[in-house]
Every structure is written in C-alpha cells, then in structure tokens.
Design an enzyme around this catalytic site. Structure first.
Site, PDB file in Angstrom:
ATOM      1  N   CYS A  13       0.810  -1.211   0.000  1.00  0.00           N
ATOM      2  CA  CYS A  13       0.000   0.000   0.000  1.00  0.00           C
ATOM      3  C   CYS A  13       0.851   1.272   0.000  1.00  0.00           C
ATOM      4  CB  CYS A  13      -0.910   0.006   1.229  1.00  0.00           C
ATOM      5  SG  CYS A  13      -2.251   1.203   1.093  1.00  0.00           S
ATOM      6  N   ASP A 136      -6.681  -3.302  10.924  1.00  0.00           N
ATOM      7  CA  ASP A 136      -5.502  -2.455  11.088  1.00  0.00           C
ATOM      8  C   ASP A 136      -5.389  -2.088  12.561  1.00  0.00           C
ATOM      9  OD1 ASP A 136      -4.406   0.552   9.226  1.00  0.00           O
ATOM     10  OD2 ASP A 136      -3.345  -0.795  10.592  1.00  0.00           O
TER      11      ASP A 136
HETATM   12  O1  LIG Z   1      -0.929   4.832   4.360  1.00  0.00           O
HETATM   13  C1  LIG Z   1      -1.382   5.912   4.742  1.00  0.00           C
HETATM   14  O2  LIG Z   1      -0.705   6.948   4.822  1.00  0.00           O
HETATM   15  C2  LIG Z   1      -2.826   6.017   5.128  1.00  0.00           C
HETATM   16  C3  LIG Z   1      -3.376   7.274   5.378  1.00  0.00           C
HETATM   17  C4  LIG Z   1      -4.723   7.376   5.737  1.00  0.00           C
HETATM   18  C5  LIG Z   1      -5.521   6.244   5.826  1.00  0.00           C
HETATM   19  C6  LIG Z   1      -4.980   4.974   5.568  1.00  0.00           C
HETATM   20  C7  LIG Z   1      -3.634   4.865   5.215  1.00  0.00           C
HETATM   21  N1  LIG Z   1      -3.078   3.629   4.961  1.00  0.00           N
HETATM   22  C8  LIG Z   1      -3.942   2.494   4.911  1.00  0.00           C
HETATM   23  C9  LIG Z   1      -3.317   1.197   4.643  1.00  0.00           C
HETATM   24  O3  LIG Z   1      -3.964   0.324   4.060  1.00  0.00           O
HETATM   25  C10 LIG Z   1      -1.984   0.862   5.257  1.00  0.00           C
HETATM   26  O4  LIG Z   1      -1.337  -0.067   4.424  1.00  0.00           O
HETATM   27  C11 LIG Z   1      -2.254   0.254   6.615  1.00  0.00           C
HETATM   28  O5  LIG Z   1      -2.793   1.247   7.460  1.00  0.00           O
HETATM   29  C12 LIG Z   1      -0.981  -0.327   7.217  1.00  0.00           C
HETATM   30  O6  LIG Z   1      -0.020   0.661   7.312  1.00  0.00           O
HETATM   31  P1  LIG Z   1       1.394   0.311   7.996  1.00  0.00           P
HETATM   32  O7  LIG Z   1       1.110   0.018   9.447  1.00  0.00           O
HETATM   33  O8  LIG Z   1       2.217   1.546   7.779  1.00  0.00           O
HETATM   34  O9  LIG Z   1       1.944  -0.898   7.285  1.00  0.00           O
END
Ligand SMILES: O=C(O)c1ccccc1NCC(=O)[C@H](O)[C@H](O)COP(=O)(O)O
Length: 233
Positions: A13, A136
C-alpha cells in the site's frame, strides 16, 4: 489442491511511483494500494492516481483508499483510477459502505481499527453485508491519519475469531514479523506500507521483495493471483 491452506493475498500500500509499482508487481504482490488522503505522505492526486493505475492495470489489483470521502470525491476516483476495490479507512458505517459499493459498482474493503475483541466484533455486520475486511491497528486519538502508522495491534484478540470471518491483516507488518502473523492468524491476506519503506512514503525495493518472500515462505505455497481475484470478486 485438496487440504491445502488457502492462498494468501499480498497488498503493498501507499505506492506513489511507477518504479515502486513495478517493484511490487515483480516481487509478486497481488494488490497495490493508492492513497487518497491529503495528510498522508503517500497521498496521490487524481492525475497521478490515474497515471499510476493505468501503469499497473492488468498486473495487480488496484485498491484506492479513502477516508470518509463524499460521493463527489469517490466519483472522481472511480473515473480516474477505475479501481478493483475501494478501501474505506474512515468511520464509514455498514450502510454507507453498501451505498458506495452499490452506487459506484466497486467492491468495498472496510478497514477497521483494532485494539480489543470488542473492536473485532464490529466486523461481522460489514461481512454480512458482503464487504471485505481489513484489520488495522486502532490509531491513537492524536494521530494525523487513521492508517499507515507502522503500528501493530495485539494479535491475540484475533486468535478466537470465527474461521469463516476472512480478513486482510494490516498494521505494522514488516519482513521480520509477517511470517509469525501468517502462521498464527491464517489471514486471507496481508497488507503493508511503512514496513517496506526507507522513509515515510518512500518505498524500498529490497524490503518489498523481502516482505513478499517471507509471506510466500510462511504460506508454504506460491501466492495466488486467483485468490486476489476471489478477494476482488
Ligand atoms: O498509508 C497511509 O498513509 C494512510 C493514510 C490514511 C488512511 C490509511 C492509510 N493507509 C492504509 C493502509 O492500508 C496501510 O497499508 C495500513 O494502514 C498499514 O499501514 P502500515 O502500518 O504503515 O503498514
């Protein structure tokens, strides 16, 4: 393959360049995520979203994620990116999720912030309405965004989960912990953003490759594009 574990879908992502899209596809990701949330370091505007989506179309499923977006914004996203999946990462209700999937004809994956078993219990109505689930980490109250924070949650809250409640696991995953997560929780998919970055919003080729490799190693079988089609169906 009778008796085999179901295949695992991998989503990378927060991609914002054609180069990192190519890294994710080459590594074997099933889904790529494009962020439409201005406060995120991974945000892409509509023109860039359209270019990126066209660049990767046919090579991976396209997921666009939004936060409490209105119909006007969703209509522009649908036209620009023609996504396979809309990931709703805000406070969208079951009714709103169903309204969106019905109005735009795009399947919805509802992201839920998880900290406790009570948070997990909120997932069932979305599943019963036919929406995909992404678990999440619940963001801190002062967070500037609801996801992409690189934080894990207490996975033990998922261990007594009804096996028919299929979900994509997310939140603080990286090449070092994703194998344990797969073996403990047997998710339908895994999702990562921060854990494959060298800096917020800057994806790292080696970390993407390592992440997908660790998932494949833990899953004991090649990733299945057919499974991502099932997730998108
Ligand atoms: O990725 C972002 O900046 C974000 C911003 C606002 C809403 C959602 C967002 N990301 C969503 C996703 O699907 C991410 O991959 C997920 O939250 C996991 O993130 P991480 O813990 O950094 O791998």
């Amino acid at each position: 393959m009778p008796g085999a574990a179901p295949a695992l879908c991998v989503k990378i992502c927060g991609l914002s360049t054609t180069e990192s899209l190519d890294w994710a596809v080459a590594a074997g990701a099933d889904l790529i995520g494009l962020v439409s949330f201005e406060k995120s370091p991974r945000h892409v505007d509509l023109d860039r979203m359209a270019m990126l989506a066209d660049h990767v179309r046919g090579r991976a499923g396209i997921v666009v994620l939004t936060v409490n977006a209105d119909d006007e914004r969703l209509a522009r996203i649908a036209e620009a990116a023609r996504p396979d999946l809309l990931q709703l990462h805000g406070k969208e209700t079951v009714e709103r999720a169903s309204e969106i999937s019905g109005r735009f004809g795009i399947p919805v994956m509802k992201a839920l912030g998880i900290a406790t078993r009570e948070d997990v219990a909120t997932a069932r109505p979305y599943a019963e309405a036919g929406h995909r689930l992404l678990f999440d980490a619940k963001p801190p109250k002062d967070a500037t965004r609801p996801g992409g924070l690189g934080a894990t949650f207490d996975w033990s809250v998922l261990e007594s989960l009804d096996p028919d409640l299929r979900f994509m696991l997310s939140g603080g995953l990286d090449p070092n912990n994703v194998g344990e997560a797969v073996n403990r929780l047997h998710p339908a998919g895994v999702d990562v953003s921060s854990g494959v970055e060298s800096a917020p919003g800057t994806k790292d080729k080696g970390l993407i490759e390592a992440f997908v490799h660790k998932v494949r190693e833990a899953a004991g079988r090649p990733l299945s594009a057919a499974h991502s089609r099932e997730l998108l169906a």
